[in-house]
Design a protein around this motif. Structure first.
Motif, short mmCIF file in Angstrom:
data_model
loop_
_atom_site.label_atom_id
_atom_site.label_comp_id
_atom_site.label_asym_id
_atom_site.label_seq_id
_atom_site.Cartn_x
_atom_site.Cartn_y
_atom_site.Cartn_z
N ARG A 46 -8.72 -9.03 -4.40
CA ARG A 46 -8.03 -8.40 -5.54
C ARG A 46 -7.52 -7.04 -5.08
O ARG A 46 -8.31 -6.21 -4.62
N MET A 47 -6.21 -6.85 -5.21
CA MET A 47 -5.58 -5.62 -4.69
C MET A 47 -5.30 -4.69 -5.88
O MET A 47 -4.35 -4.88 -6.62
N TYR A 48 -6.16 -3.68 -6.04
CA TYR A 48 -6.07 -2.78 -7.18
C TYR A 48 -5.13 -1.62 -6.89
O TYR A 48 -5.18 -1.04 -5.81
N GLY A 49 -4.33 -1.26 -7.86
CA GLY A 49 -3.46 -0.09 -7.73
C GLY A 49 -2.38 -0.15 -8.78
O GLY A 49 -1.93 -1.25 -9.15
N ARG A 50 -1.97 1.01 -9.30
CA ARG A 50 -0.91 1.04 -10.33
C ARG A 50 0.39 0.49 -9.74
O ARG A 50 0.81 0.93 -8.67
N GLY A 51 0.98 -0.45 -10.44
CA GLY A 51 2.25 -1.04 -9.99
C GLY A 51 2.05 -2.25 -9.08
O GLY A 51 3.04 -2.90 -8.72
N GLU A 100 -3.95 4.50 -4.78
CA GLU A 100 -4.39 4.08 -3.44
C GLU A 100 -4.73 2.60 -3.55
O GLU A 100 -5.67 2.25 -4.28
N LEU A 101 -4.00 1.76 -2.84
CA LEU A 101 -4.29 0.32 -2.94
C LEU A 101 -5.69 0.05 -2.39
O LEU A 101 -6.03 0.49 -1.29
N ARG A 159 0.85 -1.21 0.00
CA ARG A 159 0.00 0.00 0.00
C ARG A 159 0.88 1.26 0.00
O ARG A 159 0.65 2.21 -0.74
N GLN A 160 1.93 1.24 0.84
CA GLN A 160 2.84 2.41 0.91
C GLN A 160 3.55 2.62 -0.43
O GLN A 160 3.74 3.75 -0.87
N ALA A 161 3.92 1.53 -1.07
CA ALA A 161 4.65 1.64 -2.34
C ALA A 161 3.73 2.15 -3.45
O ALA A 161 4.13 3.03 -4.24
N VAL A 162 2.52 1.62 -3.51
CA VAL A 162 1.58 2.04 -4.56
C VAL A 162 1.24 3.53 -4.41
O VAL A 162 1.00 4.23 -5.41
N ALA A 163 1.29 4.03 -3.17
CA ALA A 163 0.94 5.44 -2.92
C ALA A 163 1.97 6.41 -3.51
O ALA A 163 1.72 7.62 -3.59
N ILE A 164 3.12 5.90 -3.92
CA ILE A 164 4.14 6.78 -4.52
C ILE A 164 3.98 6.69 -6.05
O ILE A 164 4.28 5.65 -6.64
#
Ligand SMILES: C[C@H](N)C(=O)N[C@@H](Cc1c[nH]cn1)C(=O)O
Ligand SMILES: [Zn+2]
Ligand SMILES: [Zn+2]
Length: 480
Positions: free
Chosen positions: A126-131, A118-119, A24-29
């Protein structure tokens, strides 16, 4: 003797929520390498990764890669490299792992159901988020493997060398020379015994794969300009030759509806299909329904799985990506764009040499434009290119990975090739002289590069076990 992985696996399970939090922290960047305005975020993501690994005791460095070619005002994001354990364990194999911390562009307005950075985890896991699947989930997989070993009190089975880059989605600019230099005697990657990359996807949703081939990618721009500025189409329509009209005609001449590339001579560069290769495709666990599920439609080119797999893996394809400078917002603006830049890429395969592809592309585009007898100006150029790669899966690196897949997923993996590109794979193979394995974590429905990219919780958590188990089997596998 088969390694005892029980306590490592249990620790992964009991830390699953923390690992999702890390993702979640990584996707937020929003580390979008193609967007100059996001360059600081790409660097921030590299530093986040470095800090996470340092906290776990890895010896990490952020190595500058210089200026971005053609954009000299822009510093390339660093190569984040490291070693774990920090001090080399003599007598153990050394595995070099690679991944990328940059992502493709994403805007909610592209059609995402949730905020791309935002994850968002739904009730099916299913965990949606870019990357999430490309490639932050797999990269964090290695971090989570290290942490799980520490928490479980299990000896780390190998020496791990790490190379994480921030420009993969933009052609891995600057990395080739760096890798070559660092594989030389006395340098950071000199003692790698094999390479493992987790940055592609299963063919379907049920059966894991080990991948031994990638297509290359040559990415081009066609720039057409005429008027000095954008014009009112009511005032100037019918009086000025329009760049967009020329561009769409040139772009429309590149490929037909069934994906057949129209550039003369291009298919002559492709290695012929042998009987031996042809026989491989029917045994692969893949159905046309797998394709339709990933496409979200039944608009495939072929009706048969064998032709579909060949179309993805062993034949070139040409895709039109977009037009810069064109009116693309909702509404009905009556503008004549003064300068438009069309973008397309060709996925290349054995035995296509990138420079030969370039010259065929340039002369075809120039010929097509000349046929229009337009007074506008044309400029066609290559943005970046990376070569295809095909390796031998008959190596202890692949045997160890196959055992790890069977241990974690209780099924033998398929041996696959990949339609996408990871430009530095060939560089790693040539610079280390060692075997390279692609060990995917995500599945065919993850929608990498698309809207609503996701990684399934199960693929992430079992994928962490897979990466860890692979290192244990690597440690025990006899030399092949
Ligand atoms: C397969 C990998 N995860 C990926 O998405 N690679 C990109 C790399 C790229 C970008 N431009 C050229 N190559 C891809 O295949 O598009
Ligand atoms: Zn990727
Ligand atoms: Zn990608």
């Amino acid at each position: 003797m088969a390694p005892n992985l029980d306590s490592f696996f249990q620790t992964v399970d009991s830390n699953a929520d923390a690992f999702i939090e890390r993702l979640r922290q990584a996707v937020a960047i929003p580390s979008i390498s193609a967007d100059e305005a996001r360059r600081q975020d790409v660097v921030k993501m590299g530093m986040f990764l470095k800090a996470q690994l340092e906290t776990l005791g890895a010896k990490m460095e952020a190595r500058p890669l210089g200026k971005q070619p053609g954009k000299e005002h822009l510093e390339l994001p660093p190569a984040v490299i490291g070693r774990y354990p920090a001090k080399k364990q003599e007598g153990k194999r050394t595995i070099l792992v690679y991944g990328h911390y940059d992502v493709q562009p994403a805007e909610k307005s592209d059609g995402w159901n949730t905020e791309p950075f935002e994850l968002s985890v739904d009730d099916k896991g299913r965990m949606y988020g870019r990357g999430s699947t490309d490639d932050k989930g797999p990269v964090l997989g290695w971090v989570n493997v290290i942490e799980s070993h520490q928490k479980a009190g299990v000896d780390f089975p190998v020496n791990l060398l790490m190379c994480f880059e921030g420009m993969e989605e933009y052609g891995s600019e600057g990395l080739d020379d760096f890798i070559v230099a660092e594989c030389k005697p006395g340098k950071f990657f000199e003692d790698a015994d094999a390479v493992c990359i987790s940055d592609n996807y299963w063919l379907g949703t049920e059966k894991p794969c080990l991948t031994y081939g990638l297509r290359g990618c040559s990415y081009y721009s066609i720039e057409i300009s005429g008027p000095g500025q954008d014009l009112h189409s009511g005032v100037f329509g019918g009086t000025a030759q329009e760049p967009m009209t020329d561009l769409t005609r040139v772009m429309g001449s590149l490929v037909d509806t069934n994906g057949k590339i129209q550039i003369p001579g291009l298919y002559e560069l492709v290695a012929p299909l042998t009987k031996e290769e042809q026989s491989l495709y029917s045994n692969i666990a893949f159905t046309m329904d797998n394709l339709y599920e990933s496409l979200g439609s039944k608009t495939g080119i072929f009706d048969k799985k064998e032709e579909t797999l060949m179309g993805r893996w062993r034949y070139p394809s040409l895709s039109l990506h977009g037009i810069e400078g064109a009116f693309s917002q909702p509404g009905a603006k009556t503008v004549i764009p003064a300068k438009v830049t069309g973008k397309f890429s060709i996925r290349t395969v054995p035995d296509m040499e990138p420079h030969e592809v370039d010259s065929l592309v340039f002369s075809y585009v120039k010929d097509q434009f000349a046929k229009l007898s337009s007074k506008n100006k044309l400029n066609v150029f290559l943005q970046h290119s990376g070569k295809w790669w095909v390796a031998s899966p008959n190596h202890w690196n692949f045997t160890a990975a196959a055992k790890a897949v069977e241990k974690v997923w209780k099924i033998k993996p398929d041996l696959t090739r990949e339609g996408g590109s990871i430009p530095v794979t060939l560089t790693f193979e040539q610079a280390t002289g060692k075997n390279v394995l692609l060990l995917p974590m995500g599945s065919s429905t993850d929608a990498a590069h698309s809207i609503n990219e996701k990684l399934d919780r199960k693929n992430y958590i079992e994928g962490i076990k897979l990466l860890g188990a692979y290192l244990h089997y690597v440690a025990e596998e006899p030399t092949s």
